[in-house]
Design an enzyme around this catalytic site. Sequence first.
Site, PDB file in Angstrom:
ATOM      1  N   HIS A 232       0.835  -1.216   0.000  1.00 14.37           N
ATOM      2  CA  HIS A 232       0.000   0.000   0.000  1.00 14.37           C
ATOM      3  C   HIS A 232       0.858   1.250   0.000  1.00 14.37           C
ATOM      4  CE1 HIS A 232      -3.303  -2.808   1.166  1.00 14.37           C
ATOM      5  NE2 HIS A 232      -3.919  -2.017   0.313  1.00 14.37           N
TER       6      HIS A 232
ATOM      7  N   HIS B 231       1.316   1.592  -5.828  1.00 17.59           N
ATOM      8  CA  HIS B 231      -0.037   1.021  -5.876  1.00 17.59           C
ATOM      9  C   HIS B 231      -1.023   2.110  -6.298  1.00 17.59           C
ATOM     10  CE1 HIS B 231      -3.811  -0.848  -4.794  1.00 17.59           C
ATOM     11  NE2 HIS B 231      -4.014   0.024  -3.815  1.00 17.59           N
TER      12      HIS B 231
ATOM     13  N   ASP C 194      -8.749  -0.937  -7.855  1.00 16.12           N
ATOM     14  CA  ASP C 194      -7.961  -1.347  -6.690  1.00 16.12           C
ATOM     15  C   ASP C 194      -7.334  -2.725  -6.917  1.00 16.12           C
ATOM     16  OD1 ASP C 194      -8.712  -1.033  -3.094  1.00 16.12           O
ATOM     17  OD2 ASP C 194      -6.889  -0.717  -4.250  1.00 16.12           O
TER      18      ASP C 194
HETATM   19  C1  LIG Z   1      -4.348 -10.350  -4.290  1.00 17.83           C
HETATM   20  C2  LIG Z   1      -5.156  -9.808  -3.148  1.00 17.83           C
HETATM   21  N1  LIG Z   1      -5.544 -10.643  -2.188  1.00 17.83           N
HETATM   22  C3  LIG Z   1      -6.300 -10.201  -1.143  1.00 17.83           C
HETATM   23  C4  LIG Z   1      -6.739 -11.129  -0.152  1.00 17.83           C
HETATM   24  C5  LIG Z   1      -7.573 -10.703   0.891  1.00 17.83           C
HETATM   25  C6  LIG Z   1      -7.954  -9.371   0.976  1.00 17.83           C
HETATM   26  C7  LIG Z   1      -8.896  -8.908   2.077  1.00 17.83           C
HETATM   27  O1  LIG Z   1      -8.823  -7.797   2.502  1.00 17.83           O
HETATM   28  N2  LIG Z   1      -9.837  -9.814   2.482  1.00 17.83           N
HETATM   29  C8  LIG Z   1     -10.891  -9.546   3.503  1.00 17.83           C
HETATM   30  C9  LIG Z   1     -11.637 -10.865   3.742  1.00 17.83           C
HETATM   31  C10 LIG Z   1     -12.779 -10.641   4.740  1.00 17.83           C
HETATM   32  C11 LIG Z   1     -13.765  -9.604   4.186  1.00 17.83           C
HETATM   33  C12 LIG Z   1     -13.024  -8.281   3.956  1.00 17.83           C
HETATM   34  C13 LIG Z   1     -12.471  -7.804   5.300  1.00 17.83           C
HETATM   35  C14 LIG Z   1     -11.462  -8.835   5.835  1.00 17.83           C
HETATM   36  C15 LIG Z   1     -12.210 -10.167   6.086  1.00 17.83           C
HETATM   37  C16 LIG Z   1     -10.306  -9.048   4.832  1.00 17.83           C
HETATM   38  C17 LIG Z   1     -11.871  -8.480   2.946  1.00 17.83           C
HETATM   39  C18 LIG Z   1      -7.487  -8.426   0.029  1.00 17.83           C
HETATM   40  C19 LIG Z   1      -6.675  -8.835  -1.040  1.00 17.83           C
HETATM   41  N3  LIG Z   1      -6.221  -7.953  -2.041  1.00 17.83           N
HETATM   42  C20 LIG Z   1      -6.352  -6.618  -2.267  1.00 17.83           C
HETATM   43  C21 LIG Z   1      -7.016  -5.592  -1.458  1.00 17.83           C
HETATM   44  C22 LIG Z   1      -8.101  -4.901  -1.995  1.00 17.83           C
HETATM   45  C23 LIG Z   1      -8.714  -3.882  -1.259  1.00 17.83           C
HETATM   46  C24 LIG Z   1      -8.251  -3.535   0.003  1.00 17.83           C
HETATM   47  C25 LIG Z   1      -7.156  -4.213   0.546  1.00 17.83           C
HETATM   48  C26 LIG Z   1      -6.536  -5.224  -0.209  1.00 17.83           C
HETATM   49 CL1  LIG Z   1      -5.156  -6.027   0.440  1.00 17.83          CL
HETATM   50  N4  LIG Z   1      -5.741  -6.318  -3.416  1.00 17.83           N
HETATM   51  N5  LIG Z   1      -5.207  -7.425  -3.936  1.00 17.83           N
HETATM   52  C27 LIG Z   1      -5.508  -8.446  -3.081  1.00 17.83           C
HETATM   53 MG   LIG Z   2      -7.610   0.697   0.685  1.00 21.11          MG
HETATM   54 ZN   LIG Z   3      -5.817   0.229  -2.674  1.00 22.64          ZN
END
Ligand SMILES: Cc1nc2ccc(C(=O)N[C@]34C[C@H]5C[C@H](C[C@H](C5)C3)C4)cc2n2c(-c3ccccc3Cl)nnc12
Ligand SMILES: [Mg+2]
Ligand SMILES: [Zn+2]
Length: 346
Positions: free
Chosen positions: A81, A85, A234
Site C-alpha cells: 500500500h 499502488h 484497486d
Molecule cells: C491479491 C489480493 N488478495 C487479497 C486477499 C484478501 C484481501 C482482504 O482484505 N480480504 C478480507 C476478507 C474478509 C472480508 C473483507 C475484510 C477482511 C475479512 C479481509 C476483505 C485483500 C486482497 N487484495 C487486495 C485488497 C483490496 C482492497 C483492500 C485491501 C486489499 Cl489487500 N488487493 N489485492 C488483493
Molecule cells: Mg484501501
Molecule cells: Zn488500494
Amino acid sequence: YHMQVEEEDVQALLNCGDDHNIKDFDSFNFCPRTVPYRHMPCYVLKMFEDLNFIKRWRIKKNVLARFTLYVKKGYRDAPYHNWMHAFSVAHFAYLLIKNLRLVEEEHMTELQAFVFLVSCLCHDIDHRGTNNSFQTKCGTVLASLYSSEGSVMERHHLAQSMCILNTEGCNIFETLKGTLYSEALDLLRNNILATDLASHFRSVDDQREITRCYDKKNPSHRKLLHAMLMTCCDLNDQTKNWKVSKQTAEQIYDEFFSQGDLEKSMGTAPIEMMDREKASIPDLQVQFITNLVLPLFTNLAMVFPSVKSIVQIIERNREVWRIATAIFQKYSEKGMTGMDILLNAR
Ligand SMILES: Cc1nc2ccc(C(=O)N[C@]34C[C@H]5C[C@H](C[C@H](C5)C3)C4)cc2n2c(-c3ccccc3Cl)nnc12
Ligand SMILES: [Mg+2]
Ligand SMILES: [Zn+2]
C-alpha cells in the site's frame, strides 16, 4: 508534523515535458509498475492532460503538480500500500475512462470521470500496511476516530485527501463553482469509501442484479457501477501478466504476515490469511480470484463486453496459481516454494 513539498520539485515536475512517450501507455496490456518510479508524477500529469481534464476544468498546472507531489508524499513505504499502488490504481481508472469511453457513452459525467481519477490517486493515502480489523482489534488512534462508522482506514484516506485539498496551492477543485464543488467532494467520499472490500461484499448481490439489465440513466445503478469500478481499479494487478500477479501477491502477503506477527506479539491470534505459519499463498490467491476478482470483472463484462478479454487474463492467472498450489504442496516439505520452481520451469 507537516509534510512539505519543495517548490523546486513542483517546478521540475512542471518541466518534465513529454520526452516520455511510452508505447501502449493507454492499453489494458500496459503494466504501470514498469514506469520508472521517478517518472510516475509526470505520468499522472500526462493522464490528466490526455483526458482533457486540465482544459475542461481550467486546472492550473502548478496546482495539479503540487497536489500530485503532496499525494505522493502522503503515502508511506509499505510493502504493497504505497505510491506505486496508488499510481497503478489511477492508471487503471485512466484506461477505463479512455477505453470504455465512460463519458462518451454517458456512464459518467465529465465531473464524475475527473473525480474518479483523483479518487484513485488518493484512495489509500497514509496507509500503514494494516487493515480495518487491526485498527479496531488494537484500538489504534484511527479506530478511536472512525470505528463507530466502520471503514476506518478509508475514512482516514478521505480525511488526508481533504487536508491536501485544503493545503495552499493544492486545491485542484478550486475552479469548480457552487454545487459542482460540493458534488466533487461527495463523489470523492463515495469513491474512497467504496474501496473498503467489506462494503464491496455487502453490495455484491445488488451488483449482480443491476449488471444483468443495466440502466445508465438510473442513479442507483450508476452509483453501484462507480463503486464496482473503484474496486476494479484497486484490483488492477490481477488483470496484468502472471509476473505482476505473483509480485503483487508477495507484497500483499508481506504486509499481511507482518500484521499477523504484530497481532501475535500483542497476544491475539491472526486470521489464517495473515498467519505466515498457516497461510498457503497459492490457495488464498485461487480463493480470492474465484470469490472476488472473477465475479466482479464478469459482472463488469455484462455492461462492457470488451472487458471479457480481461476476464480471460484473470482466469489464466488463476490457472497458474492452481498449478502453483499443486507444486507448492508437492515441494513444500522440501522447504522449496513451488512458485520459484514454477517460475524456473517457465
Ligand atoms: C491479491 C489480493 N488478495 C487479497 C486477499 C484478501 C484481501 C482482504 O482484505 N480480504 C478480507 C476478507 C474478509 C472480508 C473483507 C475484510 C477482511 C475479512 C479481509 C476483505 C485483500 C486482497 N487484495 C487486495 C485488497 C483490496 C482492497 C483492500 C485491501 C486489499 Cl489487500 N488487493 N489485492 C488483493
Ligand atoms: Mg484501501
Ligand atoms: Zn488500494
